[in-house]
Design an enzyme around this catalytic site. Structure first.
Site, PDB file in Angstrom:
ATOM      1  N   THR A  64       0.683  -1.201  -0.058  1.00 28.13           N
ATOM      2  CA  THR A  64       0.032  -0.096   0.034  1.00 28.13           C
ATOM      3  C   THR A  64       0.896   1.252  -0.028  1.00 28.13           C
ATOM      4  O   THR A  64       2.183   0.907  -0.200  1.00 28.13           O
ATOM      5  CB  THR A  64      -0.882  -0.026   1.121  1.00 28.13           C
ATOM      6  OG1 THR A  64      -2.059   1.019   1.016  1.00 28.13           O
ATOM      7  CG2 THR A  64      -0.410  -0.028   2.500  1.00 28.13           C
ATOM      8  N   LYS A  68       3.639   1.078  -3.938  1.00 29.28           N
ATOM      9  CA  LYS A  68       2.974   0.441  -4.976  1.00 29.28           C
ATOM     10  C   LYS A  68       3.774   0.725  -6.208  1.00 29.28           C
ATOM     11  O   LYS A  68       4.289  -0.293  -7.240  1.00 29.28           O
ATOM     12  CB  LYS A  68       1.725   0.857  -5.543  1.00 29.28           C
ATOM     13  CG  LYS A  68       0.711   0.494  -4.308  1.00 29.28           C
ATOM     14  CD  LYS A  68      -0.760   0.542  -4.826  1.00 29.28           C
ATOM     15  CE  LYS A  68      -1.748   0.294  -3.609  1.00 29.28           C
ATOM     16  NZ  LYS A  68      -3.193   0.376  -4.058  1.00 29.28           N
ATOM     17  N   ASP A 109      -5.959  -4.012  -7.819  1.00 28.44           N
ATOM     18  CA  ASP A 109      -6.635  -2.867  -8.215  1.00 28.44           C
ATOM     19  C   ASP A 109      -7.349  -2.571  -9.255  1.00 28.44           C
ATOM     20  O   ASP A 109      -8.567  -2.229  -9.259  1.00 28.44           O
ATOM     21  CB  ASP A 109      -5.801  -1.370  -7.716  1.00 28.44           C
ATOM     22  CG  ASP A 109      -5.357  -1.452  -6.352  1.00 28.44           C
ATOM     23  OD1 ASP A 109      -5.796  -2.035  -5.457  1.00 28.44           O
ATOM     24  OD2 ASP A 109      -4.206  -0.708  -6.064  1.00 28.44           O
ATOM     25  N   GLY A 134      -1.572   9.035  -9.290  1.00 27.61           N
ATOM     26  CA  GLY A 134      -0.767   8.100  -8.470  1.00 27.61           C
ATOM     27  C   GLY A 134      -1.171   6.668  -9.023  1.00 27.61           C
ATOM     28  O   GLY A 134      -1.605   6.539 -10.132  1.00 27.61           O
TER      29      GLY A 134
END
Ligand code: NAP
Length: 252
Positions: A64, A68, A109, A134
């Site tokens: 996290t 990443k 994700d 990001g």
């Protein structure tokens, strides 16, 4: 008795980790008595090799904020989608006798966001704004491109990939982009008063607002959307979907 295995989460601040609770519960449900899930709060990604050495039973990790992207140079293999996006949130660690651990990186994700969005696909005019640039924003961009949804990044600063800065955004621009995704940490617990600075007046009941944040469930960004009649979705579905996909990778 099953073999001992450790899984874990690496990140900079892990006081409110969903993953630990989620995976510990899954281990119990699946009768995996000797499986553990630990949080590894580290100040620098350079501490990763030391953790892998110290925990020879460590078989998989979730990654996290803010690692990443920084984790990529430490991997031996990177899945194609994760490579395209440039962000990894799951690492499977394979260990073979007398060899150094083999680290495989994935991005779940992408799967989580696609599942979130798919339910609403028919319901909007296909133009989107992604707030933030990001790792999460890049996963969102990957999915939108795959689904042929024209999309633009909004950032605090002008960069090559960025169409708009927050200062560039007008009510008209917001009006003409019916899907807006908050992929910034603005509004996340404990700083729940924060929200991205966009002209909210441009929102209507034909808009869909997605916040990747799941804590709180109703961020200030989503509250604003609700006020203008927009359909609002938080990050919970994505969170659970990415965790389910992670489970599959850990146990494949
Ligand atoms: P990140 O890399 O730390 O930040 C994302 C982007 O947000 C940054 O690149 C930056 O873009 C923008 N940003 C950061 N601070 C800001 C500020 N003070 N004001 C305005 N913009 C700011 O985080 P991430 O890993 O991409 O994650 C973003 C959010 O998505 C987090 O809240 C995270 O918890 C959530 N997330 C949720 C899930 C889920 O499963 N629901 C999965 C992944 C991530 P610019 O510099 O270009 O402005």
């Amino acid at each position: 008795m099953s073999d001992i295995k450790i899984f874990g989460l690496i990140g900079k601040k892990l006081s409110h980790s969903f993953s630990q609770t989620y995976f510990r519960k899954k281990f119990i449900e699946n009768g995996l008595k000797n499986y553990e899930y630990r949080n590894f709060q580290i100040n620098s990604i350079e501490q990763l090799p030391k953790i892998i050495d110290l925990f020879p039973k460590l078989s998989g990790i979730n990654v996290t904020i803010p690692y990443k992207e920084q984790i990529i140079p430490y991997l031996d293999f990177i899945d194609k989608k994760a490579k395209t996006v440039g962000a990894v949130n799951v690492v499977k660690i394979n260990r073979y006798e007398n060899e150094k651990p083999y680290l495989k990186g994935y991005n779940t994700d992408i799967f989580g966001f696609e599942l979130t969005l798919k339910k609403y696909l028919d319901n909007f005019d296909k133009k989107a704004l992604i707030l933030g640039t990001g790792g999460a924003a890049k996963s969102v961009n990957f999915v939108l491109n795959k689904l042929d949804i024209e999309n633009f990044y909004v950032s605090r600063s002008k960069k090559n990939s960025v169409r708009y800065t927050y200062n560039d955004l007008t009510t008209e621009i917001v009006k003409s982009h019916k899907l807006i995704i908050n992929a910034t940490p603005l509004g996340m617990y404990p700083k729940i008063e924060n929200l991205p600075e966009i002209p909210y007046k441009g929102l209507s009941n034909s808009h869909i607002l997605i916040d990747l944040i799941y804590n709180p469930a109703l961020t200030k960004f989503l509250k604003k959307g609700k006020k203008y009649g927009a359909k609002i979705i938080n990050g919970k579905t994505m969170l659970i979907a990415q965790a389910e996909k992670t489970w599959d990778i850990f146990f494949q």
